[in-house]
Motif scaffolding. Structure first.
Motif, PDB file in Angstrom:
ATOM      1  N   GLU A  63       0.284  -0.346  -0.109  1.00 39.85           N
ATOM      2  CA  GLU A  63       0.467  -0.061  -0.083  1.00 39.85           C
ATOM      3  C   GLU A  63       0.657   1.372   0.359  1.00 39.85           C
ATOM      4  N   LEU A  64       2.431   1.234   0.393  1.00 34.65           N
ATOM      5  CA  LEU A  64       2.785   2.215  -0.049  1.00 34.65           C
ATOM      6  C   LEU A  64       3.290   2.918  -1.073  1.00 34.65           C
ATOM      7  N   PRO A  65       2.970   4.329  -1.838  1.00 33.86           N
ATOM      8  CA  PRO A  65       3.743   4.641  -2.747  1.00 33.86           C
ATOM      9  C   PRO A  65       5.677   4.542  -3.311  1.00 33.86           C
ATOM     10  N   GLU A  66       5.390   4.385  -4.438  1.00 30.32           N
ATOM     11  CA  GLU A  66       7.222   4.527  -4.976  1.00 30.32           C
ATOM     12  C   GLU A  66       7.751   5.565  -4.248  1.00 30.32           C
ATOM     13  N   GLY A  67       8.665   4.798  -3.973  1.00 27.70           N
ATOM     14  CA  GLY A  67       9.953   6.102  -3.079  1.00 27.70           C
ATOM     15  C   GLY A  67       9.723   6.412  -1.515  1.00 27.70           C
ATOM     16  N   ALA A  68       9.080   5.648  -0.758  1.00 24.90           N
ATOM     17  CA  ALA A  68       7.969   5.790   0.288  1.00 24.90           C
ATOM     18  C   ALA A  68       9.076   4.868   1.017  1.00 24.90           C
ATOM     19  N   LEU A  69       9.258   6.065   2.239  1.00 24.14           N
ATOM     20  CA  LEU A  69      10.389   5.147   3.528  1.00 24.14           C
ATOM     21  C   LEU A  69       9.706   3.453   3.847  1.00 24.14           C
ATOM     22  N   VAL A  70       9.791   2.729   4.087  1.00 21.09           N
ATOM     23  CA  VAL A  70       9.891   1.498   4.421  1.00 21.09           C
ATOM     24  C   VAL A  70      10.458   0.976   5.769  1.00 21.09           C
ATOM     25  N   SER A  71      10.251   0.885   6.494  1.00 26.37           N
ATOM     26  CA  SER A  71      10.469   0.199   8.247  1.00 26.37           C
ATOM     27  C   SER A  71      11.452  -1.058   8.000  1.00 26.37           C
ATOM     28  N   ASP A  72      12.405  -1.160   8.743  1.00 28.82           N
ATOM     29  CA  ASP A  72      12.762  -2.584   8.805  1.00 28.82           C
ATOM     30  C   ASP A  72      11.366  -3.590   9.291  1.00 28.82           C
ATOM     31  N   ALA A  73      10.587  -3.268  10.433  1.00 28.84           N
ATOM     32  CA  ALA A  73       9.677  -3.968  10.142  1.00 28.84           C
ATOM     33  C   ALA A  73       8.770  -4.728   9.111  1.00 28.84           C
ATOM     34  N   THR A  74       8.692  -3.123   8.248  1.00 28.02           N
ATOM     35  CA  THR A  74       8.268  -3.876   7.157  1.00 28.02           C
ATOM     36  C   THR A  74       8.614  -4.372   6.053  1.00 28.02           C
ATOM     37  N   THR A  75       9.892  -4.439   6.255  1.00 25.60           N
ATOM     38  CA  THR A  75      11.174  -4.684   5.163  1.00 25.60           C
ATOM     39  C   THR A  75      11.053  -6.072   5.245  1.00 25.60           C
ATOM     40  N   LEU A  76      11.119  -6.520   6.563  1.00 25.91           N
ATOM     41  CA  LEU A  76      12.016  -8.187   7.385  1.00 25.91           C
ATOM     42  C   LEU A  76      10.295  -9.283   6.602  1.00 25.91           C
ATOM     43  N   SER A  77       9.185  -8.312   7.263  1.00 25.83           N
ATOM     44  CA  SER A  77       7.846  -8.886   7.327  1.00 25.83           C
ATOM     45  C   SER A  77       7.449  -8.911   5.242  1.00 25.83           C
ATOM     46  N   TRP A  78       8.045  -8.019   4.628  1.00 22.36           N
ATOM     47  CA  TRP A  78       7.145  -8.036   3.203  1.00 22.36           C
ATOM     48  C   TRP A  78       9.164  -9.180   2.596  1.00 22.36           C
ATOM     49  N   LEU A  79       9.722  -9.448   3.195  1.00 24.97           N
ATOM     50  CA  LEU A  79      10.606 -10.673   2.301  1.00 24.97           C
ATOM     51  C   LEU A  79      10.279 -11.699   3.495  1.00 24.97           C
ATOM     52  N   GLY A  80       9.711 -11.980   4.417  1.00 28.88           N
ATOM     53  CA  GLY A  80       9.323 -13.207   4.654  1.00 28.88           C
ATOM     54  C   GLY A  80      10.772 -13.752   5.198  1.00 28.88           C
ATOM     55  N   LEU A  81      11.824 -12.563   5.871  1.00 27.33           N
ATOM     56  CA  LEU A  81      12.231 -13.190   7.040  1.00 27.33           C
ATOM     57  C   LEU A  81      12.797 -13.410   8.769  1.00 27.33           C
ATOM     58  N   THR A  82      12.787 -14.495   9.253  1.00 20.67           N
ATOM     59  CA  THR A  82      12.374 -15.099   9.904  1.00 20.67           C
ATOM     60  C   THR A  82      14.172 -14.210  11.195  1.00 20.67           C
ATOM     61  N   ASP A  83      14.869 -14.192  10.398  1.00 20.41           N
ATOM     62  CA  ASP A  83      16.321 -14.240  11.639  1.00 20.41           C
ATOM     63  C   ASP A  83      16.114 -12.073  11.569  1.00 20.41           C
TER      64      ASP A  83
END
Length: 539
Positions: A63-83
């Motif tokens: 839902e974030l627009p292009e160029g938006a700042l993405v939080s670390d929590a959202t990034t890890l969740s989006w990538l599916g990282l459990t580490d």
């Protein structure tokens, strides 16, 4: 109230029998220690509910627009990282740049991914989680996913501006890492090559980037094919309003890169020669290219076959350690048969299947095992260069020690034992017998044994040079290594200028070696040695 066990009278408010000390009421027991139970429940709820609440209030990446700042929590969740050790070293801007670093591993080397025509900085590569969870990579490398707007409609100035932007990113990474590995797909290879060529033009004012490896998947090296293919128009969708213009823009960028590369590799003055040498050493010798059979988008021949430019083919012939510099994956090995079955069943063919699937991590279940992206990539980049350099030096020293430690034993075995022991080539026996066929006995037997012994003695020394030739072909030893040059200056000329050496050449007894080694032997046969013939004993 009586105790169920011993029937003794107990207080109605008590939970334990005073006689047998058994618990009579767990309900009263829990009520007695209710505050401790409430505390444990509260702690469990705090740790479990907090995660769900955090997910509810976190911004959804899609839902974030292009160029938006993405939080670390959202990034890890989006990538599916459990580490949870992964974090964004720099601010993560959607569609632009994602720089991942691990708190524990703290790698000193980085891999930069540059996407191509379609997709974006991450989706082009399928599921990067495959690499991020792979200990071969996450223990040795950080990861940068570089994004840019597709250059279909952008002209040469915009293309140059994108290359300059990538150069700034690489320059910034040079400051923080010991080496940079660049991995590209499709048009990303064109952008990366434009960046590196521009850097080479500014040499020596600007030194080359600290490149470890450059791995290009299905790059543009000869042409791009967008027009005349209806299936490709469907693939491009909204971008296909003016395919002819897209074809012209892309072709002009490819031509500019090819011409600059050709000019760089054909220097006309000392400064240009210095630039070419630096480019060959720091860039060209690090390039690996992986193509796909059946790719209908780039490097397509008149009959639909895969083609490669002459310049890239020349670069691919440079010596290398391990995997070949240029390889074309067979269509059947990358799941082509399964794709054909899907196309037949659905009636819809994906013209970019072979072009894009080679980099789709997590979507290559139909591939042969060694054609998976992560296997192909690790075969070419391996461990960081500091370890590779140590390994190369160790191999070089081991080779020298092997020569010094084994030559005496090999000579002793041949000289002292029957020279026919271990003789493996019938050609040698036939040549020796032919040479002395007219010599009467008993001289004939002795001369045959002496010549066989001498021939075998030559093979001992040539086997040592063959070992160095093998290391040279694999890129471990430089063609100008002092060991190789020493042999070419002295040992080889003396061996090959002797009557025995020329006899072996004339009878084609040197044809068992590689073409570069045979060439060295023939050149040595026409040279004059500068040191005496190798002795039978070296120590």
């Amino acid at each position: 109230m009586k105790c169920p066990a011993c029937c003794s009278e107990i207080d109605d408010r008590s939970y334990r029998c005073t006689e047998c000390h058994r618990i009579c009421s767990y309900k009263r027991l829990c009520w007695r220690y209710r505050y401790i139970v409430f505390g444990i429940v509260a702690l469990i709820g705090f740790w479990t509910v907090r995660g769900y609440v955090g997910r509810w209030f976190a911004n959804d990446y899609d839902e974030l627009p292009e160029g938006a700042l993405v939080s670390d929590a959202t990034t890890l969740s989006w990538l599916g990282l459990t580490d949870k050790g992964w974090f964004c070293e720099e601010p993560h801007y959607k569609g632009s740049l994602l720089h991942l670093r691990h708190k524990v591993f703290q790698a000193k080397d980085v891999i930069v991914f540059v996407h191509g025509f379609t997709g974006d900085y991450v989706s082009t590569w399928g599921k990067p989680k495959v690499l991020l969870d792979d200990p071969r990579f996450n223990r040795n490398y950080d990861f940068v996913f570089y994004g840019f707007k597709t250059t279909f409609y952008r002209d040469l100035p915009a293309f140059e501006a994108e290359a300059a932007k990538l150069d700034r990113i690489l320059t910034h990474l040079d400051e923080d890492y010991k080496s940079i590995t660049i991995v590209t797909h499709s048009n990303g290879g064109l952008v990366a090559m434009r960046t590196l060529l521009n850097r080479a033009k500014d040499f020596p004012a600007k030194q080359p980037h600290k490149i470890h490896r450059i791995v290009m998947f299905t790059p543009l090296t000869e042409n791009v094919s967008l027009t005349g293919q209806p299936d490709i128009l469907k693939l491009l969708g909204k971008q296909s309003t003016d395919v002819a213009q897209m074809q012209a823009n892309t072709s002009s960028k490819l031509v500019s890169v090819k011409e600059d590369l050709k000019a760089l590799l054909a220097p006309q003055d000392p400064l240009a020669k210095a630039r070419a040498e630096a480019f060959m050493k720091d860039v060209a010798e690090h390039i690996y290219i992986i193509n796909a059979e059946g790719d209908k988008l780039v490097d397509v021949g008149p009959n639909g076959e895969k083609i490669v430019s002459d310049t890239v083919r020349m670069l691919s012939q440079l010596p290398t350690l391990g995997a070949p510099r240029l390889v074309t994956l067979r269509y059947s090995d990358i799941g082509g048969s399964e794709e054909d079955a899907r196309a037949k069943k659905s009636g819809v063919r994906n013209p970019a299947y072979a072009h894009s699937v080679v980099v789709k991590m997590g979507s290559q279940q139909d591939f042969s095992f060694f054609d998976h992206f992560e296997e192909l990539l690790f075969d070419r980049i391996g461990t960081p260069p500091r370890n590779s350099a140590a390994n190369v030096e160790q191999i070089r020293q081991s080779t020298q020690e092997r020569i010094q430690d084994t030559i005496f034993e090999m000579n002793k075995f041949v000289v002292d034992k029957n020279p026919m022991v271990g003789l493996a080539w019938k050609d040698i026996s036939d040549a020796v017998q032919a040479k002395f066929k007219d010599v009467p006995e008993p001289d004939r037997t002795k001369q045959v044994e002496d010549l066989t012994r001498q021939t075998y003695y030559v093979y001992i020394f040539l086997s040592l040079y063959a070992r160095m030739d093998d290391l040279r072909s694999r890129g471990i030893l430089s063609p100008n290594d002092e060991m190789i040059l020493g042999w070419k200056r002295s040992w080889l000329p003396n061996l090959m200028n002797s009557e025995l050496g020329r006899w072996m050449l004339d009878n084609k007894l040197m044809e068992y070696y590689s073409e570069p080694m045979i060439k060295d032997l023939r050149e040595a046969a026409g040279a004059t040695g500068s040191s005496p013939t190798p002795p039978a004993r070296t120590r």
